[in-house]
Motif scaffolding. Structure first.
Motif, short mmCIF file in Angstrom:
data_model
loop_
_atom_site.label_atom_id
_atom_site.label_comp_id
_atom_site.label_asym_id
_atom_site.label_seq_id
_atom_site.Cartn_x
_atom_site.Cartn_y
_atom_site.Cartn_z
N TYR A 1 0.77 -1.13 0.22
CA TYR A 1 0.20 -0.20 0.02
C TYR A 1 0.74 1.40 -0.16
CZ TYR A 1 -3.73 -3.23 1.26
OH TYR A 1 -4.68 -4.40 1.13
N VAL A 2 0.38 2.35 -0.59
CA VAL A 2 1.23 3.48 -0.52
C VAL A 2 0.58 4.58 0.25
CG1 VAL A 2 2.03 5.18 -1.99
CG2 VAL A 2 1.83 3.00 -3.04
N TYR A 3 1.51 5.02 1.00
CA TYR A 3 1.08 6.07 2.03
C TYR A 3 1.72 7.35 1.88
CZ TYR A 3 -0.50 2.09 4.72
OH TYR A 3 -1.23 1.02 5.26
N HIS A 4 1.10 8.45 2.51
CA HIS A 4 1.83 9.69 2.34
C HIS A 4 2.11 9.89 4.22
CE1 HIS A 4 2.14 13.92 0.78
NE2 HIS A 4 1.49 14.26 2.00
N LEU A 5 3.13 10.48 4.30
CA LEU A 5 3.29 10.90 5.59
C LEU A 5 3.75 12.39 5.46
CD1 LEU A 5 4.34 10.26 8.64
CD2 LEU A 5 6.53 9.91 7.68
N ARG A 6 3.14 12.93 6.86
CA ARG A 6 3.64 14.46 6.73
C ARG A 6 4.25 14.64 8.31
NH1 ARG A 6 -0.19 18.41 3.65
NH2 ARG A 6 0.11 17.77 1.65
N LEU B 1 0.30 9.89 9.05
CA LEU B 1 0.31 9.04 7.89
C LEU B 1 -1.06 8.67 7.17
CD1 LEU B 1 2.42 6.79 6.86
CD2 LEU B 1 1.74 5.25 8.44
N ILE B 2 -1.04 8.78 5.84
CA ILE B 2 -2.27 8.93 5.00
C ILE B 2 -2.16 7.87 4.23
CG2 ILE B 2 -3.96 10.35 3.81
CD1 ILE B 2 -2.59 12.69 5.15
N LEU B 3 -3.15 7.02 4.11
CA LEU B 3 -3.27 5.85 3.17
C LEU B 3 -3.58 6.51 1.82
CD1 LEU B 3 -3.05 2.99 2.45
CD2 LEU B 3 -5.49 2.84 2.90
N LYS B 4 -2.93 6.34 0.58
CA LYS B 4 -3.43 6.96 -0.68
C LYS B 4 -4.39 6.15 -1.38
CE LYS B 4 -0.09 9.44 -2.92
NZ LYS B 4 1.18 9.68 -3.50
N ASP B 5 -5.08 6.90 -1.99
CA ASP B 5 -6.03 5.99 -2.88
C ASP B 5 -5.45 5.64 -4.09
OD1 ASP B 5 -7.97 6.25 -0.86
OD2 ASP B 5 -9.26 7.29 -2.02
N LYS B 6 -6.15 4.74 -4.92
CA LYS B 6 -5.70 4.65 -6.48
C LYS B 6 -5.75 5.90 -7.21
CE LYS B 6 -5.84 -0.16 -6.09
NZ LYS B 6 -6.39 0.14 -4.64
N SER B 7 -6.86 6.56 -6.63
CA SER B 7 -7.19 7.72 -7.80
C SER B 7 -5.87 8.70 -7.75
CB SER B 7 -8.23 8.59 -7.14
OG SER B 7 -8.06 8.80 -5.80
N GLY B 8 -5.01 8.98 -6.71
CA GLY B 8 -3.98 9.88 -6.80
C GLY B 8 -4.06 11.01 -5.82
N GLU B 9 -3.45 12.16 -6.26
CA GLU B 9 -3.26 13.08 -5.13
C GLU B 9 -4.22 13.60 -4.83
OE1 GLU B 9 0.10 13.82 -4.16
OE2 GLU B 9 0.82 11.98 -5.33
N SER B 10 -5.32 13.75 -5.25
CA SER B 10 -6.51 14.84 -4.98
C SER B 10 -6.95 14.77 -3.62
CB SER B 10 -7.51 14.42 -5.97
OG SER B 10 -7.99 13.08 -5.67
N ILE C 1 4.46 0.51 2.29
CA ILE C 1 4.38 -0.35 3.31
C ILE C 1 3.55 -1.40 2.95
CG2 ILE C 1 4.04 -0.39 5.84
CD1 ILE C 1 3.94 2.56 5.89
N CYS C 2 4.26 -2.72 3.23
CA CYS C 2 3.47 -4.07 3.00
C CYS C 2 2.78 -4.27 4.22
CB CYS C 2 4.36 -5.14 2.82
SG CYS C 2 5.44 -4.74 1.26
N GLY C 3 1.66 -5.02 4.06
CA GLY C 3 0.89 -5.52 5.37
C GLY C 3 -0.67 -4.95 5.24
N ASP C 4 -1.43 -5.22 6.14
CA ASP C 4 -2.78 -4.85 6.03
C ASP C 4 -3.03 -3.43 6.63
OD1 ASP C 4 -5.54 -4.24 6.33
OD2 ASP C 4 -5.86 -6.10 7.65
N PRO C 5 -3.60 -2.53 6.03
CA PRO C 5 -3.81 -1.12 6.72
C PRO C 5 -4.32 -1.02 7.91
CG PRO C 5 -4.57 -1.11 4.43
CD PRO C 5 -4.25 -2.65 4.76
N GLN C 6 -5.13 -2.06 8.21
CA GLN C 6 -5.66 -2.19 9.60
C GLN C 6 -4.79 -2.22 10.81
OE1 GLN C 6 -8.94 -1.25 10.27
NE2 GLN C 6 -9.52 -1.26 7.99
N ASN C 7 -3.82 -3.09 10.26
CA ASN C 7 -2.70 -3.47 11.42
C ASN C 7 -1.81 -2.27 11.43
OD1 ASN C 7 -3.76 -5.90 11.45
ND2 ASN C 7 -2.30 -7.03 10.31
#
Length: 2047
Positions: free
Chosen positions: A1126-1131, A1258-1267, A1186-1192
């Protein structure tokens, strides 16, 4: 004795006008005691001890005390403020000895809470005879302890053991409550080596056994022994203070014990030890105020446990830590008679219980090899058996309370079975806490080596049963939230096991070299590896003694213990998700996971398991750190092991921890809410959530039942009982709190205590499951480790809560270096790992926890070498064609066999290793290719190209620069250039010398010399990553060689993908996948046990190679593959930091932070010169996979780690500390939560080194992109983002006014003194500079005094930035260095309301008066009173006033009756008295500091002081609103003033001894400015409590000479005088303060006598100045000055003096009234302050205290009144005349020649302390009936201090002593009766000891005289009756008994008739008398005694001897003898003459 310590109160209600003067009274059973009142204070601190004598009766459970706080009124009745009632049932039950009652609410008359609280501590010493209820339910049954003895025996003194309170520590152990209290108590001391001091005061001993003894006390602490002086008699008085200074870890010191031994110094034999007593230092530290005051110790014989008391010793003990102030001992007047029994340190019933701790030691396993294999190898050569495993000869040593026992030694056995029981005899309850068990390896020749150490903590395996009754660890509202669970039978004696105990220590691998981590095996520090385990069992038997100390265990017990050894199989799986923050990459890295010995890779005795990850090389993350590039294939390790099933223990632990963690999480939120000052409603909400969840958790999660568990021990059942009852009572307490609490902020301490208590409950002593240990290996070397307790990852089927907190969850772990000296300064690596440990029976459950798909491979490598340009296997020197990854182990595909239960799934295939194939530039955006060009020559020859012309930095072969291609995706930035920006010459060369066998130089220099034979230069070429064209897909990295080969220039580690011309070696990896036969899901991996097949060729050769050596090489590799990431965005929002350590010489640091998250890191901007940087920066990490289930991830997000560095221009950046922030996870970017900025501590070396204000999301990014991402924050510069609105603090325009008064004590900077400084103030980005001080020496004050800045400050106080003060020196050539700085972290205390007019900023009192026009002051003295005073001086002096003020009524004489003043004696420095606010009301003093010390100490040096103050207030944002008035107005003149200073030094208390005799010879030395006074001539010899009584006068100029330094020195004749300590007084503060601290106000205005007014101004003038200062109108007086109006209030003289004695010394009424009014204004009263002395040798420890005061008078106002005379009192000379008249009933000691019993009696007498003046009577010879007649006078002269009732004896201690020592000794007379022997030693017949202050009344006749007379005195412990004092009676006559000890009992030795008379020196001249019967023989005249005729000495009186001895008795014999003689003579003559006669007859018969 009941002691109530009234500590303090908070929040008392205000009066209508002003504040109350609170006074507290405590009433107990109609007895009422009061504290002193404290003037005008809402939060008074009394710290007074009120004692109630219980007269020998015990408390009953209904006892209580009433506490009433009133407002003290000088006139009329005190006004009631509030009261409370405290029940004493806990004390009465004997559960505890002290009851801390904190924050007890006060209620008004109608029982409503008034919002105020009071703090008390109630202590209770049960009287010894008080029968504690023996059938007390708390006594509990002693449980059957394994051995089966005494199951039904109850503990006879159950109650008593509790009354020992804390010290029942081991035994019926400390209640949890107290344990917590002690833990918190000790927690305050940082556990690092530090200065500590133990003080032992030996006061006196009583009832020592023995005759005519000379006792001496030796005290041994922490390896030091000191002794007292030798005294005589059975009741010696020592009064000596012994000091022990240590520098060690507090935890080590608290385990040491203090041993007191009393010896008889007469006796040279071994039996000279008369008695001893031991206790732990920690026990003393845990007492209130860390001390034990004036307690009796019961001495007993250490060898004979059955013996009773051998005497009593009275002591005070103090443990003084950093900053502690030891309390003052108060000597009661009736102290000498105090009842020993009621004041024993341990009640008598408890002390003498002997107990046997039976420690059964069954066996041990897994002991590592400790001996060299050399002998073993020799055996092998001669065909012996190989036995590597058992190279160890173990035995076990148990130590407890100074005793130690050892088991037998079992040679050559790693799994020894000892089967022995060790019986430790101990006093019970013991003062020691831990049984130390160490397993040693016995060595025949060298010392034994420790294998491992563990402790059995008695506090955890025993309980006194008091925990439940007495729950609160000193928490608020004890009465309210306490639950009494009816069943409190939870007490039990120490019991443990049978259970395995694990040993930890240094790594197991054996090497012949010394072990660097050896200390770990002795239990010092955290062990880094498992070193075996021992099976032990402990039980306790009271009374009874074991026959043998070491015995063998009966077979039955060995069988019983078999069931405790049943093993179950456990499976541990750990999958590694990431390893990052590596700072030293070096060789490839792998991780090893082991539990116990299973999985240990380097220990050859273990079975091989898949317990290590594959090797991988670290990759640079492009910024600062390296990480391991595992990508989506995560390494997994699997370890199976066998342990006992102790799930019933660990389930309970995990459940309690679960409740605790949840509570602590909520508690943190509650604390944060309080810090952030949220509204009350929100706070209540947070608080209720916390309580509701806490109660719900306690109700719903119960600990598992124990029925039916296989291996239950007694301790399991007891702990279960204890836990259940404690949890119930906490639950009830929490419920009650929820319903009843009024002030929720006060419940915090209660909640924290509950959390601590739960943590204590979760400790499991019988934890036989070893910790899981993760090691990081670099190459083959162990680098760093982490120990994880097994229960944290253990799976449980009982309930979800019973699983460990990290079971199956990913956790972040920082590994640490073993025995890290720098305490975690550098992080070796940060890993995220997911671990699961469970029974193999439950392994299917693992499937639900596992993520990703697991795959298992066998792998081998195919190797080729390049020879003459061809690849093949021929050139593989020492390598095999197919091998493992290391290349050392030969493998073949055919010989691989899958383990049992597994099968091949596919065929062998080529699979290149991705992780090892990393290019150096991986992770970089910019990269520098480098290559070194090498040249060589013969010495003196020409430089030629070297054989390997191009190498890398390590000298390994590299490519020619021309061969370097630009990799795809990169572009060159420049051509190859020579790097000359290094230590090289102008061509870039550096030179070196090659020393064989090396072929390259080790070191390089920039200058060429003739002998250099090698040179090189660095060529570099930069390149950067090309930007991708828009829309181009990211190309995958090229796969390298199509056949999967990897290349290397040497057979080493560094492989790369592309072939280069310099490569000589290549390899490729083959893998084959396996699958389990019966598919089980992920759990199948637990079936992997053992290695795969082994190369059989080895076997064919028949060699005995040890296959286990190749461990790990051929185990299958397990990895976990994640098919999607999963792709995440961190600030990360980094706002600011504060209080960082300063690392540069200029007092600042240049801080920046590396922010690391998983495998990415970024760096903040670098700020210059600040310790409080504000970065205000957002760091954006986009696209983190980051690999692994976002819930975890949401539950356990990876940490954001910030490492703060100080940027240095030269050299390496230094680490300032590390902080961890947990990001807030948003799985849906639309969530509207925003993270909150919070302060996170910055930790450096385990200490807090500042705080950082930050947050992260830490924000999980959607497929849709940056919006959907949040908006990008505003930029401040290129790539610098600010912290966005909504997260950054809200600010408000604020005014900061700064009063800059001056600088003081500036130290020189860079060898030049600071001469013209200015001050810069920085706050919130604003900066303002003061004017420059022209000349520091002349006037150190600033010319203009007020600065003003407007600044935007956060509204929330939590975010306020600190104010930074910098002092800049203006030096020649425009240099302006910062010479000192100071950070003020909180402005809260300077905030004010600008519209309230205060006099705060106005002038100080003294200055105001200089500003007024000067009037000449004349003080007229009257002459008439001179005579009166002279007479008065006799009875009353200044010391009378001092003693009257300290409460010593006996010493002050008639002083108080005359109605004279008393003064205030403060027990601290005047500036530390709370009501005077540090005397910094005019301006505060701020310490200026400068950076790092030269000596590398962490404490920055103080380089000066800034005097000034601040006012902070908000401003309106509207520019139209007029600004409020300025705060600092009407400032005094800042010029300098000449002053007269009077220093009065009264006395010193408890000085540190400086001489070998434990004393010192103190004198005073005073320095002020450049003047010093050295009082060396008046030194006081040999004392540590000198009474100086000295007054010194000096002049000085303020403010230049503001620091008055008073030092106490120790006089030495030959060597240099040593400084004992010093104290510094800031005279300027005293002078400027508005509290009139320059001269204290007396109680009355006297114009003569000892209290004569001493100020320059009369009270009326001072009052006028005060009015002007406060802006009030002048005071008006009327009625001849008997009434006065001031500040709108009317006062009359009668009001103040109504019930006072009016004496002739008082001045006029007006002045008296002004003084009374002044005293009501809260000014400093006439006082004596107690100042602590400090020395540079132990900077934080008190070196003693000095009682003194200082008066400061400005000369410009005139001369002050006369000074006080405080010269010490002189003793008076008295004579004791003792006339010995007669003796009777004296023991007849001799038998005369004639068989009669008789004695030659004489009497000897002396006064203790004056032994050299012993006097004897003449001898009454041959007393046949015990009567003796003497008529003999003894005369003893002595100096007596009647005020103190002690004799002052001055004598030299030894003949070589220079000075006489003064001793203060009670006046006693010792009379002894002796029997005189001429030719042998005289015999001792009896002794009599009389205390002249408390005389035993004599009997009038000898018949009435008996020994019972003397006992009466010991029984009567009430106050001294004056009538009993010989000083009052003058003369007394009668009979007294003498006693002698026989068989331990006192028997009568005779009776003496005496007259005792005390005569003063004057009377003795009037009525003279001589010694003995000498002239002048009068008063009374003594005649020669009429002794019976029979009394004479045979030797000198032969005639009398004939008459009385011989004739009287033997006359018949004599007469018979005479007759016989006559007859004999007759016969003799007859015979003589017969022959003659006969012959004559014959010759002449007829004639």
């Amino acid at each position: 004795m009941l002691r109530v310590v009234v500590e303090s109160a908070k929040g008392l209600p205000k009066k209508k006008i002003g504040n109350p003067d609170p006074i507290t009274s405590v009433t107990f059973k109609d007895e009422k005691k009061k504290t002193k009142s404290i003037d005008s204070e809402l939060n008074p601190v009394w710290n007074e001890v009120l004692e109630f004598d219980l007269k020998g009766t015990a408390l009953d459970s209904s006892s209580y005390i009433d506490v009433i706080v009133k407002d003290y009124e000088t006139l009329g009745k005190n006004k009631f403020l509030g009261s409370t009632k405290i029940l004493l049932q806990d004390l009465a039950s004997g559960q505890v000895r002290s009851l801390p009652s904190k924050n007890v609410p006060l209620v008004n008359e109608s029982g409503q809470n008034i919002g105020a609280t009071i703090n008390l501590v109630i202590g209770y010493d049960a009287p010894a005879n008080a029968a504690t209820n023996l059938n007390d339910p708390q006594a509990g049954d002693v449980v059957d302890d394994g051995g089966g003895e005494g199951g039904d025996e109850t503990l006879p003194d159950g109650g008593q053991s509790g009354s020992m309170g804390v010290s029942s520590s081991s035994g019926q152990t400390v209640n949890l409550r107290q344990k917590l209290a002690r833990a918190q108590n000790r927690h305050r001391l940082i556990n690092k080596p530090q200065d500590l001091q133990i003080r032992v005061r030996i006061i006196e001993a009583r009832r020592l056994s023995g005759n005519n003894i000379k006792p001496v006390v030796k005290v041994h602490v922490a390896g030091q022994t000191h002794r007292t002086r030798i005294k005589t008699g059975n009741n010696p008085f020592f009064d000596e203070m012994l000091f022990y200074n240590v520098h060690m870890l507090p935890s080590d010191l608290f385990d040491q014990n203090i041993s007191f031994r009393v010896y008889n110094s007469y006796s040279l034999r071994a039996d000279s030890l008369m008695g001893e007593f031991k206790l732990d230092v920690g026990y003393v530290y845990d007492e209130p105020a860390h001390c034990i005051l004036r307690k009796w110790l019961l001495l007993n014989d250490p060898d004979d446990e059955s013996s009773g008391a051998k005497g009593y010793l009275k002591v005070s003990l103090f443990v003084v830590g950093t900053g502690d102030e030891p309390p003052v001992e108060k000597r009661d007047s009736n102290d000498d008679q105090d009842d020993i029994e009621s004041n024993l340190l341990l009640p008598a019933g408890v002390t003498l219980r002997w107990a046997t701790l039976s420690l059964k030691v069954f066996r041990a396993e897994d002991i590592p090899q400790m001996d060299d294999a050399f002998i073993q190898t020799m055996k092998e050569i001669f065909g012996g058996e190989e036995n590597k495993k058992n190279l160890v000869d173990p035995f076990l040593e148990a130590r407890f309370a100074g005793r130690k026992l050892c088991t037998q030694i079992i040679e050559k056995n790693a799994n020894p079975e000892w089967n022995q029981v060790l019986n430790l005899q101990v006093k019970f309850p013991s003062m020691c806490e831990r049984v130390k068990l160490t397993v040693f390896d016995w060595d025949r020749l060298t010392g034994n080596d420790a294998i491992g150490t563990t402790y059995l903590n008695l506090a955890k395996i025993a309980s006194s049963g008091g925990e439940i009754e007495e729950e609160h660890a000193g928490n608020p509202e004890i009465p309210s939230y306490e639950a009494n669970s009816g069943e409190s039978e939870v007490g039990f004696l120490p019991v443990f096991g049978p259970c395995y105990v694990n040993l930890y220590g240094s790594p197991r691998e054996f090497s012949g070299l010394p072990d660097p981590y050896e200390d770990l095996n002795y239990g010092k520090g955290e062990g880094v590896a498992y070193r075996g385990r021992i099976l032990v069992e402990l039980s306790t038997k009271l009374e009874g003694k074991a026959d043998k100390t070491v015995d063998s265990i009966p077979n039955d017990d060995i069988l019983v213990v078999q069931k405790y050894q049943r093993r179950r199989k456990y499976c541990l799986c750990a999958s590694f998700h990431s390893a990052s923050m590596i700072q030293e990459p070096g060789e490839p890295i792998q991780f090893e996971v082991s539990i116990g010995n299973y999985g240990n890779k380097l220990d050859t005795t273990c079975k091989p398991l898949a317990s290590t990850t594959q090797y991988s090389c670290a990759v640079f993350d492009g910024n600062h750190y390296y990480y391991l590039p595992w990508a989506d294939t995560k390494p997994v390790v699997v370890v199976t092991s066998y342990w006992e099933d102790i799930s019933h223990r660990l389930d309970s632990v995990n459940i309690i921890l679960y409740i605790t963690h949840r509570m602590q999480f909520n508690l943190e939120a509650f604390k944060t809410a309080m810090l952030a000052k949220v509204s009350d409603n929100q706070l209540v909400e947070v608080w209720l959530k916390l309580l509701n969840q806490f109660i719900e958790d306690l109700e719903s999660f119960s600990t598992p039942e124990l029925e039916g568990r296989s291996n239950l021990t007694t301790l399991d059942i007891q702990i279960k009982k204890l836990r259940d009852s404690t949890l119930t009572s906490i639950k009830d307490g929490a419920r009650r709190m929820r319903e009843e609490a009024t002030e929720i902020r006060d419940t915090l301490s209660d909640l924290e205590a509950w959390a601590d208590k739960l943590k204590q409950l979760a400790e499991e002593p019988q934890n036989s499951m070893p910790d899981v240990i993760i090691w990081m290996l670099r190459g083959e070397k162990r680098v760093a480790y982490s120990r994880i307790p097994a229960h944290q990852v253990l799976f449980s089927t009982y309930s979800e809560q019973a699983c460990g907190q990290h079971c199956g969850k990913t956790q972040t772990i920082f590994l640490q270096y073993p025995m890290d000296k720098t305490k975690g300064l550098k992080v070796p690596v940060q890993i995220r790992v997911n671990m699961w440990l469970g029974l193999s029976a439950h392994e299917k459950k693992f499937n639900s926890y596992s993520e990703g798909t697991f795959s298992v491979f066998a792998e081998l490598y195919e190797n080729h070498a390049k020879v003459f340009g061809k690849w093949g296997t021929t050139g593989l020197v020492g390598r095999h064609k197919f091998s493992d990854v290391t290349g050392k182990l030969k493998l073949k595909q055919e010989y691989f066999m899958p383990p049992r239960g597994w099968e091949w799934e596919s065929d062998w295939f080529i699979d290149p290793e991705k992780a090892l194939l990393t290019e150096a530039d991986a992770g970089h955006t910019e990269f520098m290719d480098e290559v070194f060009q090498n040249e060589t020559r013969f010495p003196g020859g020409e430089w030629k190209a070297a054989s390997e012309q191009f190498t890398d930095v390590n000298g390994e072969k590299s490519r020619n620069p021309a061969e370097f291609d630009c990799p795809p995706g990169w572009v060159w930035e420049d051509e190859w250039t020579v790097d000359d920006n290094r230590a090289v010459d102008d061509q870039g060369w550096e030179y070196g010398v090659t020393i064989p066998p090396a072929d390259k130089p080790r070191s390089w220099v920039p200058a060429e010399k003739v002998y250099h034979v090698h040179r090189r230069r660095r060529l570099v070429r930069p390149r950067r990553r090309a930007a991708l064209p828009a829309g181009a897909a990211v190309e995958r990295r090229d796969q390298g060689d199509p056949e999967g080969w990897e290349f290397s220039s040497l057979i080493g580690w560094k492989f790369h993908r592309k072939e280069r011309s310099s490569d000589t070696f290549r390899r490729r990896r083959w893998r084959r996948k396996m699958a389990p036969e019966d598919r089980l899901g992920a759990a199948a991996i637990f079936k992997l046990e053992g290695a795969l097949g082994v190369d059989t060729e080895e076997k064919e050769k028949g060699s005995k190679a040890d296959a286990t050596k190749l461990f790990g090489a051929n185990t299958p590799t397990v990895s976990c593959f994640f098919d999607r990431s999963y792709v995440y965005h961190l600030r990360v929002y980094v706002y600011q930091a504060r209080n960082l350590t300063s690392m540069d010489k200029d007092s600042f640091s240049d801080p920046y932070a590396h922010v690391s998250f998983l495998h990415i890191s970024k760096t903040t901007e670098k700020l210059r010169s600040t310790l409080n940087p504000t970065w205000d920066q957002t760091l954006i990490f986009s696209d983190i996979e980051i690999c692994g289930d976002p819930q975890n991830i949401e539950h356990c997000p990876p940490d954001v780690v910030l490492e703060f560095y100080d940027n240095d221009q030269v050299g390496k950046d230094e680490l300032l500390g590390r902080s961890v922030c947990i990001p807030m996870v948003k799985l849906n970017p639309g969530m509207d939560q925003t993270p909150k900025l919070l302060w996170h501590p910055i930790i450096q070396k385990g200490q807090k080194a500042g705080e950082a204000l930050m947050a992260a999301e830490l924000i999980l990014k959607d497929k849709s992109g940056e919006s959907d991402l949040p908006l990008v924050p505003p930029k401040r510069a290129e790539n610098l983002y600010m912290v966005p609105q909504g997260i950054r603090p809200v600010v408000q325009l604020t005014a900061v006014e700064i009063l800059v008064w001056g600088l003081r004590n500036m130290k020189s900077y860079q060898l030049a003194s600071v001469s013209s400084p200015s001050l810069v103030v920085e706050c919130g980005g604003q900066r303002v500079e003061s004017a420059v001080i022209k000349n520091m020496k002349k006037s150190p004050n600033f010319p203009s005094s007020v600065l003003f800045i407007k600044v935007l400050l956060p509204k929330n106080e939590m975010y306020t930035p600190p104010v930074v003060l910098k002092v800049i020196d203006h030096r020649p050539f425009g240099r302006k260095p910062v010479v000192g700085q100071c950070t003020i972290s909180s402005l809260e205390k300077f905030r004010c309301d600008p519209y309230v007019i205060t006099a705060e900023g106005a002038m100080s009192s003294k200055m105001a008066l200089m500003a007024s026009p000067l009037k000449h002051v004349s003080i007229t003295m009257e002459e008439t009173r001179q005579l009166l005073e002279a007479q008065e001086k006799e009875t009353v002096d200044w010391w009378s006033k001092f003693y009257a003020s300290t409460g010593d009524r006996e010493k002050c004489g008639p002083y108080l009756k005359k109605g004279y003043d008393t003064l205030q004696v403060y027990d601290r420095e005047l500036e530390n008295v709370p009501e005077f606010k540090g005397l910094t009301d005019f301006c505060s003093t701020f310490k200026l500091q400068r950076g790092k010390n030269e000596n590398g100490d962490d404490d920055p040096t103080v380089v000066g002081e800034f005097k000034g103050s601040f006012k902070v207030y908000p401003l309106s944002d509207d520019p139209g609103v007029a600004p409020p008035p300025r705060q600092f107005r009407e400032l005094p003149d800042s010029g300098s003033q000449e002053c007269l200073v009077r220093i009065y030094v009264v006395q010193a208390i408890d000085l540190q001894p400086k001489d070998n005799n434990g004393k010192c010879d103190p004198y005073i030395k005073i320095s002020l400015g450049r003047k010093t006074i050295d009082d060396r001539d008046y030194y006081l010899p040999n004392t540590i409590t000198p009474v100086f009584g000295r007054m010194f006068e000096m002049t000085c100029f303020l403010p230049q000479d503001k620091d008055l330094k008073i030092s106490v020195y120790d006089y030495d004749l030959l060597s240099r005088d040593e400084k004992v300590g010093e104290t510094v007084i800031d005279l300027e503060n005293r002078f400027l303060s508005r509290y009139n601290s320059y001269c204290g106000l007396p109680q009355t205005y006297c114009i003569s006598s000892i209290n004569q007014w001493r100020d320059q101004l009369k009270p009326s003038q001072i009052l006028e100045n005060l009015a002007r200062l406060k802006g009030l109108s002048k005071p008006r007086t009327e009625d001849n000055g008997t009434s006065l109006t001031f500040n709108g209030k009317d006062y009359t003289l009668a009001q103040f003096e109504n019930n006072k004695e009016i004496h002739q010394h008082l001045g006029p009424p007006r002045e008296r009234l002004c003084l009374h009014v002044l005293r009501a204004q809260g000014l400093v009263p006439e006082h004596v302050e107690t100042r602590t002395l400090f020395s540079s040798f132990q900077p934080n420890l008190s070196q003693g205290r000095l009682q003194m005061w200082v008066d400061v008078f400005p000369k410009s106002i005139g001369y002050p009144g006369p000074p006080f005379d405080i010269t010490p009192r002189k003793p008076k000379r008295y004579f004791l005349r003792a006339v010995i008249w007669n003796t009777t009933d004296v023991t007849l000691d001799e038998t005369s020649i004639t068989g009669e019993n008789m004695s030659d009696i004489y009497v000897k007498g002396w006064m203790p302390g004056m032994e050299e003046d012993k006097q004897k009577t003449d001898v009454h010879y041959r007393s046949l009936d015990g009567d003796g007649n003497f008529n003999w006078r003894f005369i003893f002269g002595f100096d007596y201090l009647s005020a103190e009732q002690l004799c002052l004896v001055s004598k030299k201690e030894n003949f070589w002593s220079l000075d006489k020592t003064e001793f203060r000794i009670p006046p006693k007379l010792i009379v002894q009766v002796w029997d005189n022997d001429k030719f042998s030693l005289d015999d001792y017949l009896g002794t009599l000891e009389l205390d002249l202050r408390n005389l035993v009344a004599p009997a009038k006749t000898p018949e009435k005289c008996s020994l019972e007379m003397m006992d009466v005195l010991e029984m009567e412990a009430q106050k001294t009756d004056l009538a009993k004092s010989l000083f009052a009676q003058q003369s007394v006559r009668g009979w007294w008994p003498c006693s002698i000890e026989q068989d331990g009992k006192k028997v009568l030795g005779g009776k003496v008739e005496m007259t005792l008379e005390i005569v003063s020196e004057a009377d003795s001249d009037e009525k003279p008398a001589g010694k003995g019967r000498d002239e002048p023989n009068m008063n009374p005249k003594l005649d020669y005694p009429k002794r019976p005729e029979t009394s004479f000495f045979w030797f000198t009186n032969p005639c009398k001897t004939m008459k009385f001895i011989v004739w009287r008795r033997f006359r018949c014999l004599f007469i018979g003898l005479i007759l016989l003689t006559i007859v004999f003579l007759f016969l003799a003559i007859l015979l003589y003459s017969l022959p003659n006669y006969i012959s004559m007859k014959i010759v002449k018969p007829l004639s």
